[in-house]
Design a protein around this motif. Structure first.
Motif: not given
Lengths: 271, 326
Positions: B112, B116, B119-123, B202, B206, B210, B223, B226
């Motif tokens: 999880i 999670l 999800l949090l790494s999206a802008r 997370l 980050q 990129k 997705t 990757r």
């Protein structure tokens, strides 16, 4: 870095609500009388009994004393851990001395030793010193940690340029003044994170205080456990206690949330 | 590095006065350079000696005796405590419980946490707010948490059972069943630590360049592809770190099972020890039954097990991540 879909927000919202729920539930019970727990459909809004229940907490356990004890223990431990860890970190990062690398490796290895398992001889030692029951028995074993030294050393390596130290020495500074006036200001961010971690850990410590402290001289965690360990558990009373103990730390957390999050994330990259 | 070894040229704080006795100053300064580092690291070694090394060794020593609290002349019995321990069904039961609770908490927690973190790494709008929200449980006091969850999972009036009944399901006596009690304790652990671990993961996510994702995107990777081919393998060091820390913590679990008991204050871990963990058994043996020698044997066996599992973990995590890389 994808652009979030709506579903992302929905999942996160559910997660955060789940995170909040136990806090809310304990406040809900604490603000009503225990009768609410027998109702088939529990109420959703807090009642008006919180202060009455809180008052009973103060009658049942020495809550203020416990709070003062916890503050004293966690405050002292935090202060000394940060100070001693910064000093040791400074020495390991910037000073040259015989055995430096070996001693540092040793410290890293000790990170893996679970000190919790040493409670029996530690308890015997504390009894021998006549410290059992006193707060010093909780404070002294936590004066400085391997994690603290490791953490401060990692940060100091990059944060304090040698040129600065040399300049200070040329000006005739003693070592301790270099530490105080050059190193410490430069490592303040790392020290703040370490302080936060140490405070939380110390505040939440349960096993060791349970072993070594007397029931009459508890920390907050021990007082809470005492509330619950009667023959009959009065949940309005007990959860009023947990709410009282959680509110201050929750407020601090919300105020400093941004820094705490940044600190944890930075720790992950560095560690 | 050598900079620090250099002795400061004589005197002159402001460059104005010449020092009265340069030689003394010189010697003091040299002494300062030599001795200071040792003074600065001394507190750690003192404290570790008292609370780390001495207890570890002394626990080994005590474990060789039939040592009751307050006993002035304990009997030396060699390895008998260990022999007894290996034949002790309560110990094996406690070990099984510990491992079961540990697996039930750490495996779902890690999965999880990684999702999670994805999800949090999206802008996100208000990214910090979400992160703080996810981390909230970390601020809870462990004892308060234990009490709250014991209440939520209460057999008669617990909210969880209320919900189950509302849904038309049978209520579960969470504390009485072996598996159900383990599951409830694991939920407690997961509730507190998942968000924390998600943030650690997370941070590592980050740090992934990129360009890697962009290149894969051009190659037509979706997705999921990757995630499994880039993100997961590069998270390996962090996953190892998180697994090992949660292993060391998980195998020592004490507060949660102690507070989950229907008989508050008990160290039994349920009426038939169904959720007594090793540390709880250790505590009971030492501070309720006062058998310090036997308890020390438990402590040492647990210590060895923790080290072993940490090592296994280290290799397994490495292997898993290596397989994914292909």
């Amino acid at each position: 870095m994808t652009k979030p879909r709506r579903s992302t927000y929905i999942v996160l919202t559910i997660f955060v609500l789940g995170s909040l729920f136990p806090f809310y539930w304990s406040f809900l019970v604490a603000s009503r009388d225990s009768g609410m727990l027998t109702e088939r459909v529990p109420p959703f809004l807090p009642g008006g009994n919180f202060f009455a229940n809180a008052a009973r907490v103060f009658d049942t356990v020495p809550f203020w004393k416990a709070l003062a004890n916890s503050l004293l223990v966690s405050g002292t431990v935090t202060l000394t851990t940060v100070l001693f860890s910064s000093l040791a970190g400074f020495a390991f990062a910037k000073l040259r001395f015989r055995g430096r690398n070996g001693l540092f490796v040793f410290i890293v290895i000790t990170l893996a030793v679970p000190t919790q398992l040493g409670i029996i001889p530690l308890f015997m030692a504390m009894s021998e010193f006549g410290w059992a029951g006193g707060l010093q028995a909780v404070i002294v074993p936590n004066l400085v940690t391997a994690f603290g030294v490791f953490w401060m050393r990692q940060y100091t390596v990059d944060a304090v340029p040698y040129e600065l130290i040399e300049a200070a020495r040329v000006d005739g500074c003693s070592m301790i003044r270099i530490f105080w006036n050059v190193c410490l200001p430069a490592v303040r961010p790392a020290a703040a994170i370490l302080a936060m971690f140490t405070f939380m850990t110390s505040w939440n410590d349960f096993l060791w205080p349970l072993v070594v402290l007397d029931a009459g001289n508890p920390t907050v965690q021990l007082a809470l456990e005492k509330l619950q360990s009667g023959y009959y558990v009065d949940y309005s009373l007990v959860l009023a206690g947990t709410t009282l103990a959680t509110i201050p730390i929750l407020i601090v957390f919300l105020l400093l949330g941004r820094q705490i999050v940044a600190g944890i994330m930075q720790g992950a990259v560095k560690g | 590095m050598t900079v620090v070894d250099k002795i400061a040229p004589e005197g002159n704080e402001a460059g104005a006065r010449t020092p009265p006795r340069p030689t003394l100053r010189h010697r003091l300064s040299r002494w300062d350079v030599k001795v200071s580092p040792y003074l600065y690291i001394a507190p750690f070694f003192l404290v570790f000696g008292i609370v780390g090394l001495f207890p570890l060794l002394y626990t080994a020593y005590v474990s060789l005796f039939s040592w009751e609290a307050g006993d002035d002349a304990p009997d030396f019995i060699g390895l008998d405590n260990f022999k007894e321990l290996f034949a002790d069904t309560q110990f094996w039961n406690a070990l099984e419980n510990t491992v079961s609770i540990f697996l039930l908490s750490s495996v779902p927690q890690l999965i999880i946490a990684v999702l999670l973190a994805a999800l949090l790494s999206a802008r996100l709008r208000g990214a910090t707010g979400w992160r703080v929200g996810v981390l909230l449980p970390y601020a809870a006091s462990l004892v308060a948490l234990g009490i709250i969850f014991a209440n939520l999972f209460g057999p008669k009036y617990g909210l969880v059972n209320g919900l189950l009944q509302t849904l038309g399901l049978d209520p579960v006596d969470w504390q009485a069943g072996r598996f159900s009690s383990h599951a409830a304790i694991a939920i407690m652990v997961n509730w507190r630590w998942t968000g924390y671990n998600a943030l650690i993961v997370l941070a590592a996510m980050q740090a992934i360049p990129k360009e890697l994702h962009e290149a894969a995107l051009i190659d037509g990777a979706g997705t999921a592809r990757r995630f499994f081919s880039i993100t997961l393998p590069l998270l390996k060091p962090t996953l190892v770190f998180v697994t090992i820390t949660s292993t060391i913590g998980g195998l020592q679990i004490f507060t949660e099972p102690k507070l989950f008991d229907a008989m508050p204050g008990s160290n039994n871990g349920g009426s038939s020890n169904q959720f007594q963990t090793v540390t709880l058994y250790l505590y009971q043996t030492a501070f309720e039954n006062y058998e310090l020698g036997y308890a020390s044997a438990i402590a040492w066996v647990l210590f060895v097990i923790i080290v072993l599992i940490a090592l296994v973990n280290f290799f397994l995590t490495g292997r898993l991540a290596a397989v994914k890389k292909k």
